[in-house]
Scaffold this motif. Structure first.
Motif, short mmCIF file in Angstrom:
data_model
loop_
_atom_site.label_atom_id
_atom_site.label_comp_id
_atom_site.label_asym_id
_atom_site.label_seq_id
_atom_site.Cartn_x
_atom_site.Cartn_y
_atom_site.Cartn_z
N PRO A 14 0.97 2.49 -4.88
CA PRO A 14 -0.45 2.38 -5.23
C PRO A 14 -0.61 2.66 -6.73
O PRO A 14 -0.17 3.70 -7.21
N ILE A 37 -4.19 -6.25 -1.54
CA ILE A 37 -3.01 -5.59 -2.09
C ILE A 37 -2.24 -4.95 -0.95
O ILE A 37 -2.83 -4.30 -0.08
N SER A 62 -9.66 0.34 -5.04
CA SER A 62 -9.89 -0.89 -4.28
C SER A 62 -11.36 -1.27 -4.30
O SER A 62 -11.71 -2.46 -4.37
N LEU A 67 -11.58 -5.53 -3.43
CA LEU A 67 -10.56 -6.09 -2.53
C LEU A 67 -11.12 -6.38 -1.15
O LEU A 67 -11.98 -5.66 -0.64
N ARG A 70 -6.66 -3.61 1.78
CA ARG A 70 -5.49 -2.96 1.19
C ARG A 70 -4.66 -2.38 2.32
O ARG A 70 -5.20 -1.70 3.20
#
Length: 232
Positions: A14, A37, A62, A67, A70
């Motif tokens: 991360p 991700i 995030s 996003l 994740r």
């Protein structure tokens, strides 16, 4: 809702994707692209912070990036080796989300885990399209794989102008306070390259790349395949 993604980015830890292409991510999510991700490890070997704090920081980053998802495969930090099990795990992640485009770390970097992540993702991208490989999951052919830079930078094939979203990239990185701020590391603070002005060096790298095309900030990428265009 479909699990399919436009873009799936793999990182060993991360914060890897945020360092290399946080601005590019924001440019796409702000235009409605579904971007995800997948972190291979929980970075449990990091000198500062804990797995729990790192996950909290990743969640905050995030949100900044916008996003769609994740995920984390829970592979061993500093134990990423080429082998059938990690390749299969990454392959299943690709088949699950069916991304059109994949990003992985550039295959040369000072951190061995970044190099291993790059190699593992390339193996998995190849396996993902083989219908006889783990035939209980549907084969998926990725259109294009790009490689982003984390620590080491070479001459890029492709630049993305991130000038208008560079602050959001930096905000996402600043979410990882235990990694980049010495004061946030607690009583067991250890000096590392990350908390010795690393964010300033990320910004300098983005400025350097942008200068090549006379824009304030850019992120660079490498492709092993030639670009295909219909018109110039």
């Amino acid at each position: 809702m479909s699990n399919s993604l436009d873009i799936l980015i793999f990182g060993a830890h991360p914060d890897d994707a945020e360092i290399g292409m946080g601005g590019t991510i924001v440019k796409h999510t702000s235009q409605g692209y579904r971007v995800g991700i997948c972190d291979l490890t929980y970075a449990e070997m990091s000198s500062n912070g804990t797995v729990e704090t790192r996950q909290e920081e990743a969640a905050k980053a995030s949100d900044v990036l916008g996003l769609a998802l994740r995920s984390n495969l829970g592979l061993p930090d500093r134990g990423l080796w080429i082998g059938p099990e990690p390749i299969a795990s990454i392959t299943r992640e690709i088949r699950k989300h069916k991304p059109r485009i994949i990003f992985a770390p550039y295959w040369e970097d000072r951190h061995p885990d970044h190099i291993a992540c790059s190699k593992l993702v390339q193996e998995a991208v190849f396996n993902a399209k083989l219908r006889k490989y783990e035939p209980d999951t549907e084969a998926h052919n990725v259109e294009q794989t790009y490689f982003y830079f984390i620590n080491d930078v070479v001459e890029a094939d492709l630049l993305v102008d991130i000038s208008d979203v560079h602050q959001q990239k930096m905000d996402a990185l600043k979410a990882y306070r235990t990694q980049f701020e010495s004061a946030a590391a607690g009583n067991n603070y250890v000096a590392t390259p990350l908390n010795q002005g690393y964010l300033e060096r990320v910004e300098a790298k983005d400025r350097m790349l942008g200068q090549k095309r006379m824009v304030p900030y850019a992120e660079g990428f490498i492709s092993k395949l030639p670009y295909l265009v219909h018109l110039f």
